[in-house]
Design a protein around this motif. Structure first.
Motif, PDB file in Angstrom:
ATOM      1  N   LEU A 379      87.025 -15.886 -10.643  1.00 24.78           N
ATOM      2  CA  LEU A 379      87.624 -14.971 -11.532  1.00 24.78           C
ATOM      3  C   LEU A 379      88.854 -15.614 -12.431  1.00 24.78           C
ATOM      4  N   ASP A 380      89.482 -16.470 -11.942  1.00 25.96           N
ATOM      5  CA  ASP A 380      90.227 -17.056 -12.746  1.00 25.96           C
ATOM      6  C   ASP A 380      89.743 -17.626 -13.856  1.00 25.96           C
ATOM      7  N   ALA A 381      88.603 -18.491 -13.757  1.00 22.58           N
ATOM      8  CA  ALA A 381      87.956 -18.918 -15.071  1.00 22.58           C
ATOM      9  C   ALA A 381      87.761 -17.717 -15.940  1.00 22.58           C
ATOM     10  N   VAL A 382      87.087 -16.495 -15.517  1.00 22.75           N
ATOM     11  CA  VAL A 382      86.547 -15.475 -16.310  1.00 22.75           C
ATOM     12  C   VAL A 382      88.025 -14.990 -16.910  1.00 22.75           C
ATOM     13  N   LEU A 383      89.055 -14.823 -16.338  1.00 22.79           N
ATOM     14  CA  LEU A 383      90.466 -14.398 -16.799  1.00 22.79           C
ATOM     15  C   LEU A 383      90.770 -15.301 -18.184  1.00 22.79           C
ATOM     16  N   ASP A 384      90.586 -16.556 -17.729  1.00 23.24           N
ATOM     17  CA  ASP A 384      90.936 -17.368 -18.644  1.00 23.24           C
ATOM     18  C   ASP A 384      90.221 -17.499 -20.152  1.00 23.24           C
ATOM     19  N   VAL A 385      88.969 -17.256 -20.025  1.00 25.06           N
ATOM     20  CA  VAL A 385      88.147 -16.733 -21.156  1.00 25.06           C
ATOM     21  C   VAL A 385      88.543 -15.541 -22.011  1.00 25.06           C
ATOM     22  N   ALA A 386      89.011 -14.398 -21.141  1.00 24.87           N
ATOM     23  CA  ALA A 386      89.419 -13.242 -21.608  1.00 24.87           C
ATOM     24  C   ALA A 386      90.688 -13.390 -22.374  1.00 24.87           C
ATOM     25  N   LEU A 387      91.510 -14.282 -21.988  1.00 25.86           N
ATOM     26  CA  LEU A 387      92.911 -14.291 -22.412  1.00 25.86           C
ATOM     27  C   LEU A 387      92.808 -15.099 -23.789  1.00 25.86           C
ATOM     28  N   ALA A 388      91.892 -16.217 -23.853  1.00 27.93           N
ATOM     29  CA  ALA A 388      91.623 -16.876 -24.892  1.00 27.93           C
ATOM     30  C   ALA A 388      90.884 -16.232 -26.175  1.00 27.93           C
ATOM     31  N   ASN A 389      90.344 -14.848 -25.812  1.00 21.62           N
ATOM     32  CA  ASN A 389      89.724 -14.085 -26.867  1.00 21.62           C
ATOM     33  C   ASN A 389      90.744 -13.361 -27.103  1.00 21.62           C
ATOM     34  N   LEU A 390      91.925 -13.186 -26.528  1.00 21.30           N
ATOM     35  CA  LEU A 390      92.867 -12.205 -26.813  1.00 21.30           C
ATOM     36  C   LEU A 390      94.144 -12.928 -27.355  1.00 21.30           C
ATOM     37  N   VAL A 424      93.232  -6.053 -20.215  1.00 22.97           N
ATOM     38  CA  VAL A 424      94.558  -6.546 -20.994  1.00 22.97           C
ATOM     39  C   VAL A 424      94.793  -6.262 -22.412  1.00 22.97           C
ATOM     40  N   GLY A 425      93.718  -6.099 -22.940  1.00 19.39           N
ATOM     41  CA  GLY A 425      93.788  -5.452 -24.608  1.00 19.39           C
ATOM     42  C   GLY A 425      94.359  -4.307 -24.449  1.00 19.39           C
ATOM     43  N   ASN A 426      94.018  -3.295 -23.631  1.00 24.36           N
ATOM     44  CA  ASN A 426      94.623  -2.111 -23.792  1.00 24.36           C
ATOM     45  C   ASN A 426      96.145  -2.080 -23.366  1.00 24.36           C
ATOM     46  N   ALA A 427      96.609  -2.965 -22.550  1.00 24.55           N
ATOM     47  CA  ALA A 427      98.000  -3.014 -22.170  1.00 24.55           C
ATOM     48  C   ALA A 427      98.774  -3.737 -23.398  1.00 24.55           C
ATOM     49  N   ILE A 428      98.093  -4.524 -24.205  1.00 26.48           N
ATOM     50  CA  ILE A 428      98.796  -4.745 -25.608  1.00 26.48           C
ATOM     51  C   ILE A 428      98.574  -3.738 -26.474  1.00 26.48           C
ATOM     52  N   LYS A 429      97.643  -3.196 -26.588  1.00 25.89           N
ATOM     53  CA  LYS A 429      97.604  -1.932 -27.580  1.00 25.89           C
ATOM     54  C   LYS A 429      98.550  -1.011 -27.276  1.00 25.89           C
ATOM     55  N   PHE A 430      98.543  -0.308 -26.177  1.00 24.95           N
ATOM     56  CA  PHE A 430      99.492   0.751 -25.576  1.00 24.95           C
ATOM     57  C   PHE A 430     100.732   0.217 -25.301  1.00 24.95           C
ATOM     58  N   ARG A 431     101.361  -0.643 -25.937  1.00 22.91           N
ATOM     59  CA  ARG A 431     102.857  -1.182 -25.660  1.00 22.91           C
ATOM     60  C   ARG A 431     103.773  -0.152 -26.059  1.00 22.91           C
ATOM     61  N   ALA A 448      86.641  -6.313   0.608  1.00 19.15           N
ATOM     62  CA  ALA A 448      86.465  -6.093  -0.829  1.00 19.15           C
ATOM     63  C   ALA A 448      87.773  -6.935  -1.376  1.00 19.15           C
ATOM     64  N   TRP A 449      87.725  -6.963  -2.900  1.00 19.72           N
ATOM     65  CA  TRP A 449      88.957  -7.420  -3.418  1.00 19.72           C
ATOM     66  C   TRP A 449      89.256  -6.294  -4.410  1.00 19.72           C
ATOM     67  N   VAL A 450      90.579  -6.148  -4.622  1.00 19.98           N
ATOM     68  CA  VAL A 450      91.034  -5.102  -5.477  1.00 19.98           C
ATOM     69  C   VAL A 450      92.010  -6.049  -6.814  1.00 19.98           C
ATOM     70  N   ILE A 451      91.331  -5.930  -7.777  1.00 25.15           N
ATOM     71  CA  ILE A 451      91.927  -6.411  -9.076  1.00 25.15           C
ATOM     72  C   ILE A 451      92.869  -5.590  -9.776  1.00 25.15           C
ATOM     73  N   SER A 452      93.994  -5.880 -10.351  1.00 23.37           N
ATOM     74  CA  SER A 452      94.989  -4.885 -10.800  1.00 23.37           C
ATOM     75  C   SER A 452      95.325  -5.551 -11.976  1.00 23.37           C
ATOM     76  N   VAL A 453      95.496  -4.900 -13.224  1.00 22.00           N
ATOM     77  CA  VAL A 453      96.194  -5.225 -14.437  1.00 22.00           C
ATOM     78  C   VAL A 453      97.669  -4.101 -14.775  1.00 22.00           C
ATOM     79  N   GLN A 454      98.643  -4.480 -14.292  1.00 17.59           N
ATOM     80  CA  GLN A 454      99.860  -4.015 -14.767  1.00 17.59           C
ATOM     81  C   GLN A 454     100.768  -4.252 -15.800  1.00 17.59           C
ATOM     82  N   ASP A 455     101.172  -3.132 -16.548  1.00 18.23           N
ATOM     83  CA  ASP A 455     101.903  -3.380 -17.689  1.00 18.23           C
ATOM     84  C   ASP A 455     103.118  -2.467 -17.643  1.00 18.23           C
TER      85      ASP A 455
END
Length: 526
Positions: A379-390, A424-431, A448-455
């Motif tokens: 998932l770290d590599a997946v997040l890298d790609v997502a952040l590169a797009n953003l 992550v995009g929503n966190a940026i949009k609704f700042r 299981a794993w719980v993945i969280s995006v906090q802003d």
């Protein structure tokens, strides 16, 4: 003075008389010439009172019965005969060894009632176990309901040796019992019992009263509909059970027998009735589920067709409108009045918004049908790609993105990347006005794993926590926060495709945390 022979005979008679089992000697006319005390006590007499009498004078049911015939056979063949039979007046089972003498017969009898009842109980228990197994197998077989119920009735007839068994189910209105299965001496499903009104006749009353009707005296049962038929067919017992689940009537199970039904058998039948009732409800639920799945498949096919239309037929006229509107804007801007320029601008903006809606809807519809294969991924590599797009949005917003190590999981790389990019995009949009901080973390659970995006953005009111995952639901004006309102709905659908769940926690004005739980299906977890 008695001779030695007389003394011996007296001694032998004394020994035989002391036996706890009946013993008798009959002459060639089958009259009693000697009987010990145990034999006389069996019929409530003393030995001397029985001398010269035939056994069937004492127990009339023996006349021309199995014991009588056995005596005659032993006399005729001059060979020993062993017989075992039930004497109804005494309610006992007896085993008699009949041996020819020089004149007449000796008859040694043992009471074998305990042994017979023990064996009968064992046989009955085995029969009931086999019956339950056959009924359970029938109910577990995903075949036609009527065929399943027919097998249940056949199992009752085979293992209980009843004359016939029948099963009715109640119709949708709850007013009529419909005959579904019949085994034994009657197998037809038509005739007067094919549809029985609830509350009428023996079967209908069982359904109305919702309690069993049991009798071992059919000839005198006031509920018997045709006493002449019962007498002609020698019916002795009847057992009828309402089929109930959560006190709701499902049907009626009933049977007639030419033999009495004991308590053990009736208890087994009660459990069978419960199992059949549960089986009917379960099968109906399965059929309803199959119907719903079929409808869902049809609905999904319709959605796929709509997606095809949206991606082709709807896009083409929109592209034409957009092209010609932009051509008008370039050619005639400033040549018409100001209102005309605004109108053209509105058309261009509306067409663009419609294209975005269609593209997002198309993506939503394809989450379950056009997704990639599940593979083990970091998932770290997946997040890298997502952040590169953003990257551009991150720079423009001045957001500070922090992260913890993310796990290795099994899933669709492209779709999970879409989820992380959306959150992550929503966190940026609704700042909010303060400097934006976004933190991505992972928490281990047992399986299981719980993945969280906090802003620390604008936050969401609790009343809207569920609404934000509904397609096309927006909490803010389009002019302030652009978008189609479908991003989180797509994220939810992707997470659910992976067997997980997604939720939000937020405090208005302080920030939001969106989390999703994914089952751990990696090889290392096994």
């Amino acid at each position: 003075m008695h001779g030695t022979g007389d003394h011996t005979r007296e001694h032998m008679a004394e020994i035989v008389d002391s036996l706890s089992d009946p013993f008798a000697v009959l002459d060639d006319d089958l009259r009693i010439v000697f009987i010990n005390r145990a034999g006389a006590e069996l019929v409530g007499q003393v030995p001397d009172a029985l001398i010269g009498k035939e056994p069937w004078e004492l127990v009339p049911e023996m006349k021309d019965g199995p014991f009588h015939l056995a005596y005659q056979r032993a006399l005729a063949t001059r060979e020993p005969v062993l017989i075992e039979d039930y004497l109804a007046p005494l309610d006992r089972w007896f085993e008699s060894r009949i041996c020819p003498l020089g004149r007449g017969l000796s008859v040694y009898t043992r009471d074998v009632t305990a042994r017979k009842r023990e064996r009968s109980l064992a046989d009955r228990v085995a029969s009931h176990v086999a019956m339950r197994a056959d009924v359970s197998a029938a109910l577990a077989d995903p075949q036609d309901m009527r065929a399943t119920l027919q097998r249940c009735c056949e199992a009752l007839v085979a293992h209980l040796h009843v004359a016939f068994a029948r099963l009715w189910t109640v119709d949708d209105s709850g007013t009529t019992l419909l005959l579904q299965a019949s085994a034994g001496m009657y197998t037809h499903l038509d005739g007067p019992h094919a549809a029985v009104p609830v509350g009428k006749y023996k079967i209908g009353l069982i359904a109305e009263e919702r309690r069993p009707h049991l009798t071992n005296d059919v000839p005198h049962d006031p509920r018997i509909g045709d006493p002449a038929w019962a007498a002609r067919e020698k019916m002795i017992a009847f057992a009828g059970y309402p089929l109930l689940v959560d006190n709701k009537l499902v049907g009626v199970l009933a049977m007639f027998s030419r033999e009495q039904l004991d308590e053990h058998t009736l208890s087994a039948l009660a459990s069978i009735a419960d199992a059949v009732a549960q089986g009917i409800v379960r099968r109906r639920t399965e059929l309803e589920l199959e119907h719903r799945v079929s409808e869902l498949a049809r609905s999904n096919a319709d959605l796929e067709q709509f997606a095809y239309v949206a991606s082709h037929d709807l896009q083409e006229p929109l592209r034409m409108i957009s092209s010609y509107t932009q051509l008008l804007a370039r050619r005639y801007r400033g040549k018409l009045d100001a209102d005309a320029d605004d109108f053209v601008g509105f058309i261009v903006e509306g067409v663009s918004r419609m294209q975005r809606l269609i593209n997002d809807l198309l993506e939503y519809s394809r989450v379950g049908t056009r997704g990639g294969a599940f593979v083990e991924l970091e998932l770290d590599a997946v997040l890298d790609v997502a952040l590169a797009n953003l990257e551009s949005a991150v720079q423009q917003s001045g957001a500070e993105i922090t992260r913890e190590p993310l796990p290795r999981i099994r899933g669709d790389e492209g779709q999970l990347g879409h989820v992380l990019q959306n959150l992550v995009g929503n966190a940026i949009k609704f700042r909010s006005e303060r400097p934006l901080r976004v933190h991505v973390s992972a928490r281990r659970e047992p399986a299981a794993w719980v993945i969280s995006v906090q802003d620390n953005g604008i936050g969401i009111e609790p009343a809207y926590f569920d609404r934000i995952f509904v397609i096309f639901q927006r909490l803010h004006a389009r002019e302030k926060y652009p978008g189609t309102g479908i991003g989180l709905a797509i994220a939810k659908k992707i997470v659910e495709r992976h067997g997980g769940t997604i939720w939000v926690e937020s405090v208005l004005g302080e920030g939001t945390t969106v989390s999703f739980r994914l089952p751990d299906r990696t090889a290392r977890s096994s």
